[in-house]
Design a protein around this motif. Structure first.
Motif, PDB file in Angstrom:
ATOM      1  N   VAL A  20       0.870  -1.174   0.000  1.00 35.38           N
ATOM      2  CA  VAL A  20       0.000   0.000   0.000  1.00 35.38           C
ATOM      3  C   VAL A  20       0.909   1.226   0.000  1.00 35.38           C
ATOM      4  CG1 VAL A  20      -1.776   1.273   1.236  1.00 35.38           C
ATOM      5  CG2 VAL A  20      -1.833  -1.217   1.219  1.00 35.38           C
ATOM      6  N   LEU A  21       0.700   2.084  -0.987  1.00 38.85           N
ATOM      7  CA  LEU A  21       1.516   3.289  -1.143  1.00 38.85           C
ATOM      8  C   LEU A  21       0.674   4.535  -0.946  1.00 38.85           C
ATOM      9  CD1 LEU A  21       3.531   2.386  -4.377  1.00 38.85           C
ATOM     10  CD2 LEU A  21       4.213   2.060  -2.005  1.00 38.85           C
ATOM     11  N   VAL A  22       1.353   5.608  -0.552  1.00 40.04           N
ATOM     12  CA  VAL A  22       0.741   6.934  -0.466  1.00 40.04           C
ATOM     13  C   VAL A  22       1.399   7.773  -1.547  1.00 40.04           C
ATOM     14  CG1 VAL A  22       0.318   8.937   0.993  1.00 40.04           C
ATOM     15  CG2 VAL A  22       0.444   6.661   2.017  1.00 40.04           C
ATOM     16  N   SER A  23       0.597   8.328  -2.440  1.00 39.81           N
ATOM     17  CA  SER A  23       1.136   9.057  -3.583  1.00 39.81           C
ATOM     18  C   SER A  23       1.673  10.431  -3.180  1.00 39.81           C
ATOM     19  CB  SER A  23       0.066   9.222  -4.656  1.00 39.81           C
ATOM     20  OG  SER A  23      -0.961  10.065  -4.171  1.00 39.81           O
ATOM     21  N   HIS A  24       2.568  10.944  -4.015  1.00 37.55           N
ATOM     22  CA  HIS A  24       3.091  12.301  -3.878  1.00 37.55           C
ATOM     23  C   HIS A  24       2.552  13.142  -5.029  1.00 37.55           C
ATOM     24  CE1 HIS A  24       6.939  10.623  -1.770  1.00 37.55           C
ATOM     25  NE2 HIS A  24       5.851  10.474  -1.032  1.00 37.55           N
ATOM     26  N   LEU A  27       5.899  -2.901  -8.957  1.00 38.44           N
ATOM     27  CA  LEU A  27       5.461  -1.555  -9.300  1.00 38.44           C
ATOM     28  C   LEU A  27       5.672  -0.604  -8.132  1.00 38.44           C
ATOM     29  CD1 LEU A  27       4.189   0.404 -11.299  1.00 38.44           C
ATOM     30  CD2 LEU A  27       1.950  -0.396 -10.538  1.00 38.44           C
ATOM     31  N   ALA A  28       5.448  -1.094  -6.918  1.00 35.93           N
ATOM     32  CA  ALA A  28       5.663  -0.265  -5.728  1.00 35.93           C
ATOM     33  C   ALA A  28       7.123   0.171  -5.642  1.00 35.93           C
ATOM     34  CB  ALA A  28       5.265  -1.034  -4.477  1.00 35.93           C
ATOM     35  N   ALA A  29       8.039  -0.750  -5.904  1.00 36.04           N
ATOM     36  CA  ALA A  29       9.466  -0.415  -5.852  1.00 36.04           C
ATOM     37  C   ALA A  29       9.813   0.646  -6.890  1.00 36.04           C
ATOM     38  CB  ALA A  29      10.299  -1.675  -6.085  1.00 36.04           C
ATOM     39  N   LYS A  30       9.256   0.535  -8.073  1.00 32.66           N
ATOM     40  CA  LYS A  30       9.519   1.522  -9.124  1.00 32.66           C
ATOM     41  C   LYS A  30       8.960   2.894  -8.741  1.00 32.66           C
ATOM     42  CE  LYS A  30       8.981   2.262 -14.106  1.00 32.66           C
ATOM     43  NZ  LYS A  30       8.969   3.681 -13.986  1.00 32.66           N
ATOM     44  N   MET A  31       7.737   2.915  -8.199  1.00 26.77           N
ATOM     45  CA  MET A  31       7.134   4.196  -7.815  1.00 26.77           C
ATOM     46  C   MET A  31       7.903   4.862  -6.674  1.00 26.77           C
ATOM     47  SD  MET A  31       3.079   3.284  -8.136  1.00 26.77           S
ATOM     48  CE  MET A  31       2.514   4.931  -7.726  1.00 26.77           C
ATOM     49  N   ILE A  32       8.376   4.053  -5.722  1.00 26.44           N
ATOM     50  CA  ILE A  32       9.166   4.603  -4.617  1.00 26.44           C
ATOM     51  C   ILE A  32      10.502   5.117  -5.131  1.00 26.44           C
ATOM     52  CG2 ILE A  32      10.365   4.001  -2.477  1.00 26.44           C
ATOM     53  CD1 ILE A  32       8.014   2.040  -1.924  1.00 26.44           C
ATOM     54  N   GLY A  78      -1.275  12.189  -1.365  1.00 26.58           N
ATOM     55  CA  GLY A  78      -2.044  11.559  -0.308  1.00 26.58           C
ATOM     56  C   GLY A  78      -3.037  10.497  -0.727  1.00 26.58           C
ATOM     57  N   ILE A  79      -3.009  10.049  -1.960  1.00 20.32           N
ATOM     58  CA  ILE A  79      -3.928   9.008  -2.429  1.00 20.32           C
ATOM     59  C   ILE A  79      -3.324   7.643  -2.087  1.00 20.32           C
ATOM     60  CG2 ILE A  79      -5.113   8.015  -4.424  1.00 20.32           C
ATOM     61  CD1 ILE A  79      -5.995  10.864  -3.732  1.00 20.32           C
ATOM     62  N   LEU A  80      -4.103   6.806  -1.431  1.00 21.98           N
ATOM     63  CA  LEU A  80      -3.650   5.454  -1.092  1.00 21.98           C
ATOM     64  C   LEU A  80      -4.003   4.501  -2.228  1.00 21.98           C
ATOM     65  CD1 LEU A  80      -4.861   5.583   2.550  1.00 21.98           C
ATOM     66  CD2 LEU A  80      -2.530   5.090   1.907  1.00 21.98           C
ATOM     67  N   VAL A  81      -3.073   3.594  -2.523  1.00 20.04           N
ATOM     68  CA  VAL A  81      -3.290   2.618  -3.584  1.00 20.04           C
ATOM     69  C   VAL A  81      -2.509   1.346  -3.248  1.00 20.04           C
ATOM     70  CG1 VAL A  81      -1.390   3.471  -5.020  1.00 20.04           C
ATOM     71  CG2 VAL A  81      -3.275   2.275  -6.079  1.00 20.04           C
ATOM     72  N   GLU A  82      -3.079   0.196  -3.606  1.00 17.39           N
ATOM     73  CA  GLU A  82      -2.390  -1.078  -3.394  1.00 17.39           C
ATOM     74  C   GLU A  82      -1.906  -1.588  -4.747  1.00 17.39           C
ATOM     75  OE1 GLU A  82      -3.009  -5.129  -0.833  1.00 17.39           O
ATOM     76  OE2 GLU A  82      -4.793  -4.162  -1.633  1.00 17.39           O
ATOM     77  N   VAL A  83      -0.608  -1.864  -4.839  1.00 17.09           N
ATOM     78  CA  VAL A  83       0.001  -2.277  -6.104  1.00 17.09           C
ATOM     79  C   VAL A  83       0.944  -3.453  -5.858  1.00 17.09           C
ATOM     80  CG1 VAL A  83      -0.145   0.021  -7.157  1.00 17.09           C
ATOM     81  CG2 VAL A  83       1.866  -0.597  -5.847  1.00 17.09           C
ATOM     82  N   PRO A  84       1.280  -4.212  -6.922  1.00 12.44           N
ATOM     83  CA  PRO A  84       2.267  -5.292  -6.776  1.00 12.44           C
ATOM     84  C   PRO A  84       3.618  -4.724  -6.333  1.00 12.44           C
ATOM     85  CG  PRO A  84       1.124  -5.458  -8.883  1.00 12.44           C
ATOM     86  CD  PRO A  84       0.716  -4.162  -8.261  1.00 12.44           C
ATOM     87  N   GLY A 144      10.239   8.384  -6.770  1.00  7.75           N
ATOM     88  CA  GLY A 144       9.814   9.480  -5.904  1.00  7.75           C
ATOM     89  C   GLY A 144       8.353   9.856  -6.110  1.00  7.75           C
ATOM     90  N   ARG A 145       7.565   8.966  -6.674  1.00  4.63           N
ATOM     91  CA  ARG A 145       6.145   9.235  -6.907  1.00  4.63           C
ATOM     92  C   ARG A 145       5.272   8.841  -5.720  1.00  4.63           C
ATOM     93  NH1 ARG A 145       4.661  10.103 -12.276  1.00  4.63           N
ATOM     94  NH2 ARG A 145       6.417  10.026 -13.696  1.00  4.63           N
ATOM     95  N   ALA A 146       5.817   8.019  -4.812  1.00  7.63           N
ATOM     96  CA  ALA A 146       5.034   7.553  -3.670  1.00  7.63           C
ATOM     97  C   ALA A 146       5.973   7.078  -2.577  1.00  7.63           C
ATOM     98  CB  ALA A 146       4.106   6.423  -4.096  1.00  7.63           C
ATOM     99  N   HIS A 147       5.405   6.852  -1.398  1.00  8.70           N
ATOM    100  CA  HIS A 147       6.136   6.226  -0.307  1.00  8.70           C
ATOM    101  C   HIS A 147       5.256   5.150   0.314  1.00  8.70           C
ATOM    102  CE1 HIS A 147       3.925   9.385   1.922  1.00  8.70           C
ATOM    103  NE2 HIS A 147       3.927   8.514   2.914  1.00  8.70           N
ATOM    104  N   LEU A 148       5.884   4.236   1.007  1.00  6.22           N
ATOM    105  CA  LEU A 148       5.177   3.127   1.629  1.00  6.22           C
ATOM    106  C   LEU A 148       4.294   3.656   2.755  1.00  6.22           C
ATOM    107  CD1 LEU A 148       5.151   0.075   1.210  1.00  6.22           C
ATOM    108  CD2 LEU A 148       6.882  -0.107   2.985  1.00  6.22           C
ATOM    109  N   ALA A 149       3.056   3.190   2.802  1.00  5.25           N
ATOM    110  CA  ALA A 149       2.124   3.615   3.843  1.00  5.25           C
ATOM    111  C   ALA A 149       2.509   2.973   5.170  1.00  5.25           C
ATOM    112  CB  ALA A 149       0.700   3.216   3.464  1.00  5.25           C
TER     113      ALA A 149
END
Length: 105
Positions: A23-27, A45-50, A36-42, A53-58
């Protein structure tokens, strides 16, 4: 951009993720991403978004609340879908006649 370093950073972030889905929190991003949008991703994809710098782990409590809310929303949607369906059983006439006779004692 050094692609080797970029992909190494993605792999390092992916190793820290323990669950198959995160579960990530978007930037906020310049291309329209909202903060601040929460989303659950594989996890890949979560590693790529983190790494991008597009999101951080919730936080664990945020993730638990998010998963609970999505589970509740799915349950309500499933109940509404079941309520809108009509169940029909086709019974042959012979069976109907057998069941309508009074039982012998």
């Amino acid at each position: 951009m050094n692609l080797r370093a970029y992909y190494q950073k993605i792999r390092e972030v992916e190793r820290t993720l323990v669950e198959p889905f995160a579960v990530l929190v978007s930037h906020a991003t310049p291309d329209g991403g909202r903060d601040g949008i929460l989303v659950e991703v594989p996890s890949q994809l979560a590693a790529k978004m983190i790494a991008d710098g597009r999101a951080h782990l919730a936080a664990s409590d945020e993730a638990r609340d998010f998963r609970q809310k999505t589970a509740d929303a799915k349950r309500v949607a499933d109940e509404e879908a079941m309520a809108s369906r009509m169940q029909v059983t086709i019974v042959p006439t012979a069976e109907l006649r057998k069941s309508s006779r009074p039982a012998k004692e």
